[in-house]
Design a protein around this motif. Structure first.
Motif, mmCIF file in Angstrom:
data_model
loop_
_atom_site.group_PDB
_atom_site.id
_atom_site.type_symbol
_atom_site.label_atom_id
_atom_site.label_comp_id
_atom_site.label_asym_id
_atom_site.label_seq_id
_atom_site.Cartn_x
_atom_site.Cartn_y
_atom_site.Cartn_z
ATOM 1 N N ASP A 181 0.836 -1.405 0.100
ATOM 2 C CA ASP A 181 -0.004 0.091 0.116
ATOM 3 C C ASP A 181 0.883 1.222 0.014
ATOM 4 O O ASP A 181 0.966 1.903 1.170
ATOM 5 N N ILE A 182 1.179 1.614 -1.143
ATOM 6 C CA ILE A 182 2.378 2.737 -1.257
ATOM 7 C C ILE A 182 1.562 4.036 -0.888
ATOM 8 O O ILE A 182 2.444 5.168 -1.012
ATOM 9 N N ALA A 183 0.505 3.996 -0.887
ATOM 10 C CA ALA A 183 -0.438 5.381 -0.488
ATOM 11 C C ALA A 183 0.027 5.783 0.996
ATOM 12 O O ALA A 183 -0.290 6.749 1.393
ATOM 13 N N ASP A 184 0.178 4.543 1.885
ATOM 14 C CA ASP A 184 0.533 4.724 3.277
ATOM 15 C C ASP A 184 1.757 5.608 3.491
ATOM 16 O O ASP A 184 2.671 5.291 2.979
ATOM 17 N N PRO A 185 1.811 6.587 4.039
ATOM 18 C CA PRO A 185 3.093 7.500 4.464
ATOM 19 C C PRO A 185 3.726 6.781 5.168
ATOM 20 O O PRO A 185 5.234 7.153 5.015
ATOM 21 N N ALA A 186 3.634 5.764 5.693
ATOM 22 C CA ALA A 186 4.545 4.827 6.370
ATOM 23 C C ALA A 186 5.892 4.388 5.159
ATOM 24 O O ALA A 186 6.823 4.201 5.712
ATOM 25 N N TRP A 187 5.563 4.039 4.138
ATOM 26 C CA TRP A 187 6.325 4.076 2.921
ATOM 27 C C TRP A 187 7.389 4.855 2.776
ATOM 28 O O TRP A 187 8.405 4.554 1.947
ATOM 29 N N ASP A 188 7.278 6.136 3.478
ATOM 30 C CA ASP A 188 8.331 7.214 3.236
ATOM 31 C C ASP A 188 9.522 6.691 3.909
ATOM 32 O O ASP A 188 10.651 7.342 3.211
ATOM 33 N N ARG A 189 9.527 5.770 4.648
ATOM 34 C CA ARG A 189 10.845 5.176 5.118
ATOM 35 C C ARG A 189 11.770 4.437 4.097
ATOM 36 O O ARG A 189 13.007 4.778 3.959
ATOM 37 N N LEU A 190 11.012 4.211 3.180
ATOM 38 C CA LEU A 190 11.719 3.304 2.128
ATOM 39 C C LEU A 190 12.255 4.355 0.990
ATOM 40 O O LEU A 190 13.362 4.269 0.656
ATOM 41 N N TRP A 191 11.172 5.228 0.790
ATOM 42 C CA TRP A 191 11.799 6.370 -0.315
ATOM 43 C C TRP A 191 12.865 7.107 0.416
ATOM 44 O O TRP A 191 13.745 7.474 -0.436
ATOM 45 N N ALA A 192 13.066 7.342 1.695
ATOM 46 C CA ALA A 192 14.182 8.023 2.377
ATOM 47 C C ALA A 192 15.398 7.356 2.196
ATOM 48 O O ALA A 192 16.401 7.951 1.710
ATOM 49 N N VAL A 193 15.537 5.963 2.350
ATOM 50 C CA VAL A 193 16.679 5.309 2.174
ATOM 51 C C VAL A 193 17.102 5.356 0.714
ATOM 52 O O VAL A 193 18.289 5.499 0.344
ATOM 53 N N ALA A 194 15.958 5.115 -0.180
ATOM 54 C CA ALA A 194 16.371 4.983 -1.661
ATOM 55 C C ALA A 194 16.983 6.353 -1.908
ATOM 56 O O ALA A 194 17.870 6.441 -2.814
ATOM 57 N N GLU A 195 16.488 7.569 -1.652
ATOM 58 C CA GLU A 195 16.923 8.919 -1.770
ATOM 59 C C GLU A 195 18.311 9.039 -1.357
ATOM 60 O O GLU A 195 19.220 9.414 -1.850
ATOM 61 N N ARG A 196 18.601 8.634 0.063
ATOM 62 C CA ARG A 196 19.751 8.992 0.828
ATOM 63 C C ARG A 196 20.851 7.921 -0.001
ATOM 64 O O ARG A 196 22.230 8.416 -0.171
ATOM 65 N N THR A 197 20.740 6.572 -0.470
ATOM 66 C CA THR A 197 21.686 5.792 -0.822
ATOM 67 C C THR A 197 21.819 5.836 -2.415
ATOM 68 O O THR A 197 22.902 5.404 -3.021
ATOM 69 N N GLY A 198 20.876 6.636 -3.049
ATOM 70 C CA GLY A 198 20.911 6.787 -4.579
ATOM 71 C C GLY A 198 20.486 5.783 -5.356
ATOM 72 O O GLY A 198 20.526 5.722 -6.253
ATOM 73 N N LEU A 199 19.959 4.681 -4.678
ATOM 74 C CA LEU A 199 19.331 3.459 -5.465
ATOM 75 C C LEU A 199 18.104 3.613 -5.969
ATOM 76 O O LEU A 199 17.244 3.848 -5.074
#
Length: 368
Positions: A181-199
Motif C-alpha cells: 500500500d504505497i499510499a500509506d505515508p509509512a512507505w516514506d521510510r523506504l523512499w528516504a533510504v532510496a533517496e539517501r543511498t541513491g539506489l
C-alpha cells in the motif's frame, strides 16, 4: 565490442525457470528450508514449490517449434536447457551477440513471486540479494546488474533490506508494488533510504490483472493480457505523484519497468489537468505539476515501440530507457541494433544515445 555503438538494456529478465535449482536450499536457514522455494519433481516435471504451492517450472527447455518461437533464445537458434539466462557466462555471450555492453536484470519478483509468511519472505528475498551480488553480478560487475528484491509486507523491512543491499553493492531494487500500500505515508521510510543511498526503485508490470485476465499460453487471453500489461503502472505512478512521495523525496529515482511509452503523454496531460482543477480543494496536492515531477524523477522503460519516435519528444528523452527484454517473447534479441535503427530513425543522435546508453549507464553503472 565497439564502445561507440554498444547498448545498455535497462530491463531484461532472469525468470524462475532459469534460477539455479539449489539457490534457496543452499542459502536459507535450516528452519526455513522446507517451506522455502525448492525444486521437486512432480509427474516427471521439475517444478518450484514454496509454502506447499507450485509456483513455476524449473528448467523447461523450449523443445517445440511454438515454444521456441515465444522465447528469444529459441528464436535465435541457440541451445537452451532452460537455465541459460541464469548462467552469467552464457548470458554475457548472448549480450555480446546482441551488442549489449550492460544489462539491468529483473528476477522472478518482477512477474510475481508471492510468499505469504513475512519471515520467509525476508529470508528468501535476502538470499536472492546475496546470491545476485556474490555469484551473478560478480562475474562482470561493470556489465551485469541483477536488481535486489525488497519485502512488500512492511515499509520497515523494505527500508532495512535496501539499506543492507546498498552496503552489499547493489545498484537498484524492485518492489512488488501491487502487494504494497504505497499510499500509506509509512512507505516514506523506504523512499528516504532510496533517496539517501541513491539506489533507484523499480515498479514492474506483473502477470495478472484485477479482472483475472492473465497470460495463458495458446489461449486468446494471452494476447489480451499482453496488450494491457503496460497500463498496470498508471495507478502506482499516480499514487507516487499525488500522495506527495516524489515531491517529499526529490532525490528518489523511480523506474517504471516495461511500462512502454505510448500511453504516457495522455496520462501526464490528464494528471496535469486534474491537478489544476482540484489542487485548491484537496487535503493535499503537490506544489509541482505532475508532468514536471515525472520528468524530474521517473524513467519509463520500453522495448520495441512503434510510437517511440513520436512519443519521446512529448515526454523528453531524459525520462526514457530502452530495453531488450531478453529472453521474453517481445525481446529484440539478437537483432536489437536493427530494431533501434528502425524505431529511432527520426530521433536526434543525442536523444538516441540518452535512451539506449547514457540514461541507464548513469542510473546503474556510474556512467557519465
Amino acid at each position: 565490442m565497439d564502445a561507440a555503438t554498444a547498448l545498455y538494456s535497462c530491463d531484461d529478465h532472469l525468470d524462475l525457470r532459469a534460477v539455479p535449482p539449489d539457490l534457496w536450499r543452499s542459502r536459507l536457514p535450516k528452519a526455513l528450508r522446507e517451506g522455502g522455494p525448492q525444486v521437486v519433481t512432480r509427474d516427471g516435471i521439475a517444478v518450484w514449490v514454496c509454502e506447499d504451492r507450485v509456483i513455476g517450472q524449473s528448467g523447461r527447455p523450449a523443445n517445440s517449434a511454438v515454444a521456441k518461437s515465444l522465447n528469444a533464445i529459441g528464436r535465435a537458434g541457440i541451445e537452451d536447457d532452460g537455465y541459460r539466462a541464469g548462467n552469467p557466462k552464457l548470458r554475457l555471450e548472448d549480450m555480446d551477440l546482441d551488442g549489449l555492453r550492460a544489462s539491468v536484470i529483473y528476477g522472478p519478483l518482477a512477474l510475481g513471486f508471492p510468499i505469504a509468511d513475512p519471515t520467509l519472505q525476508d529470508a528468501t528475498y535476502g538470499a536472492w540479494n546475496d546470491w545476485a551480488v556474490e555469484e551473478f553480478n560478480a562475474a562482470a560487475p561493470d556489465r551485469l546488474c541483477v536488481l535486489a528484491f525488497l519485502p512488500s509486507h512492511s515499509p520497515d523491512a523494505a527500508a532495512a533490506e535496501l539499506e543492507r543491499c546498498a552496503g552489499l553493492g547493489h545498484r537498484g531494487a524492485i518492489l512488488s508494488v501491487f502487494d504494497a500500500d504505497i499510499a500509506d505515508p509509512a512507505w516514506d521510510r523506504l523512499w528516504a533510504v532510496a533517496e539517501r543511498t541513491g539506489l533507484p526503485v523499480s515498479f514492474h508490470i506483473r502477470g495478472g490483472s484485477w479482472s483475472g485476465l492473465s497470460y495463458r499460453l495458446g489461449k486468446w487471453q494471452s494476447a489480451a493480457f499482453a496488450s494491457i500489461m503496460p497500463l498496470q503502472l498508471d495507478e502506482p505512478l499516480a499514487t507516487m505523484i499525488f500522495s506527495g512521495a516524489l515531491e517529499r523525496h526529490p532525490g528518489l529515482r523511480l523506474v517504471l519497468a516495461e511500462s512502454g511509452l505510448g500511453w504516457l503523454p495522455y496520462f501526464l496531460k490528464r494528471m496535469d489537468l486534474e491537478w489544476l482543477a482540484l489542487k485548491d480543494h484537496l487535503d493535499y496536492a503537490p506544489a509541482t505539476p505532475p508532468s514536471e515531477l515525472f520528468r524530474r524523477q521517473v524513467l519509463a522503460a520500453f522495448e520495441d515501440d512503434e510510437l517511440a519516435a513520436e512519443v519521446v519528444p512529448m515526454i523528453g528523452a531524459d525520462a526514457c530507457m530502452w530495453a531488450s527484454d531478453y529472453p521474453h517473447t517481445d525481446s529484440t534479441f539478437p537483432n536489437s541494433r536493427q530494431a533501434i535503427d528502425e524505431m529511432f530513425a527520426t530521433l536526434t543522435e543525442d536523444d538516441r544515445r540518452k535512451i539506449t546508453v547514457s540514461n541507464c549507464a548513469r542510473l546503474y553503472f556510474n556512467g557519465p
